[in-house]
Write a protein that holds these residues in place. Structure first.
Motif, mmCIF file in Angstrom:
data_model
loop_
_atom_site.group_PDB
_atom_site.id
_atom_site.type_symbol
_atom_site.label_atom_id
_atom_site.label_comp_id
_atom_site.label_asym_id
_atom_site.label_seq_id
_atom_site.Cartn_x
_atom_site.Cartn_y
_atom_site.Cartn_z
ATOM 1 N N VAL A 105 2.182 6.251 -7.529
ATOM 2 C CA VAL A 105 1.614 7.119 -7.710
ATOM 3 C C VAL A 105 2.731 8.481 -8.284
ATOM 4 C CG1 VAL A 105 -0.272 8.188 -8.229
ATOM 5 C CG2 VAL A 105 0.134 6.149 -7.788
ATOM 6 N N TRP A 106 3.054 8.623 -6.676
ATOM 7 C CA TRP A 106 3.801 10.542 -6.695
ATOM 8 C C TRP A 106 5.131 10.170 -7.664
ATOM 9 C CZ3 TRP A 106 8.315 12.728 -5.062
ATOM 10 C CH2 TRP A 106 8.087 14.050 -4.646
ATOM 11 N N ALA A 166 0.692 -0.665 -0.196
ATOM 12 C CA ALA A 166 0.087 0.161 -0.259
ATOM 13 C C ALA A 166 0.849 0.791 0.043
ATOM 14 C CB ALA A 166 -0.724 0.041 1.387
ATOM 15 N N VAL A 167 1.638 1.415 0.599
ATOM 16 C CA VAL A 167 3.451 2.327 0.924
ATOM 17 C C VAL A 167 3.938 2.189 -0.396
ATOM 18 C CG1 VAL A 167 5.125 3.170 2.015
ATOM 19 C CG2 VAL A 167 3.683 1.931 3.819
ATOM 20 N N LYS A 202 1.448 3.753 -3.114
ATOM 21 C CA LYS A 202 1.332 5.409 -3.254
ATOM 22 C C LYS A 202 2.324 6.446 -3.749
ATOM 23 C CE LYS A 202 -2.372 5.581 0.413
ATOM 24 N NZ LYS A 202 -2.605 5.700 2.300
#
Length: 228
Positions: A195-196, A188-189, A192
């Protein structure tokens, strides 16, 4: 000891610039989401570190730099100016590829296959990103020039080059540490962060190149003026 510290402090910002390599960090994050996460990550790190050290070692062994042992020289100054100009040129080229607001930069085609790689291929990716990536190789070469300009003995230069390569690897070490500490929530980390990084990787790269390109040219002009 003072000369070693001066060479280290001068090369430190460049090593941190190498560490701030969005695509390299992104590639390692993807490897950490493969079935053989740790073996792939360790293989990548080995390839990356070897590549950095090879580039730096070749520069340190350059005859034009080894002729001088007492400190900075016009040769090292002109090399810094040349590398700084290269950084600015690359930043100008990639500025044309800046994504529009809200747009995500498409990853390179080779990165689309990273999640299917094994340890040997992961090591090759590490070598590729440290040796054949123009920004990374040029910045490592610039760091080696700074170390060579310190007037140190050969083994002290090698020692500082190893430290430089370690600091330059902090960016890719970070995801591995996160994975080891938070393995249960790492997907999950990383999702994210992925994407960034994809969204801002081009902008980050451009800023790094402009900052270190200007700094390298400035330092090179000073050296040429003082020692020519």
């Amino acid at each position: 000891m003072g000369s070693m510290f001066n060479a280290f402090s001068a090369s430190l910002p460049i090593a941190l610039g190498v560490a701030a390599s969005p695509m390299t960090i992104l590639a390692l994050m993807i490897l950490l989401m493969t079935p053989r996460a740790l073996s792939n990550a360790y293989s990548f790190l080995i390839g990356w570190f070897i590549g950095l050290f090879l580039v730096g070692g070749i520069v340190l062994l350059s005859p034009g730099l080894n002729e001088y042992t007492s400190g900075p020289t016009p040769v090292s100054g002109w090399i810094r100016i040349g590398l700084g100009s290269l950084f600015l040129l690359i930043s100008l080229i990639i500025s044309k590829n800046l994504p529009k607001r809200g747009q995500v930069t498409a990853p390179p085609k080779w990165m689309e296959k990273v999640d299917s790689y094994g340890p040997f291929q992961a090591m090759n990716v590490g070598l590729f990103l440290s040796i054949l990536n123009l920004k990374n190789a040029a910045m490592v070469a610039s760091g080696a020039v700074v170390i060579a300009a310190g007037g140190l003995s050969f083994w002290n230069e090698i020692f500082l080059m190893l430290i430089f390569c370690f600091i330059a690897s902090l960016g890719v070490l970070f995801p591995v540490v996160v994975y080891l500490l938070f393995r249960n929530v790492v997907e999950a980390v990383f999702a994210k962060m992925k994407v960034w990084l994809q969204r801002y990787s081009t902008l980050i790269l451009m800023i790094v190149l402009i900052v270190f390109g200007g700094w390298s040219i400035y330092r090179g002009i000073i050296l040429v003026g003082l020692y020519s």
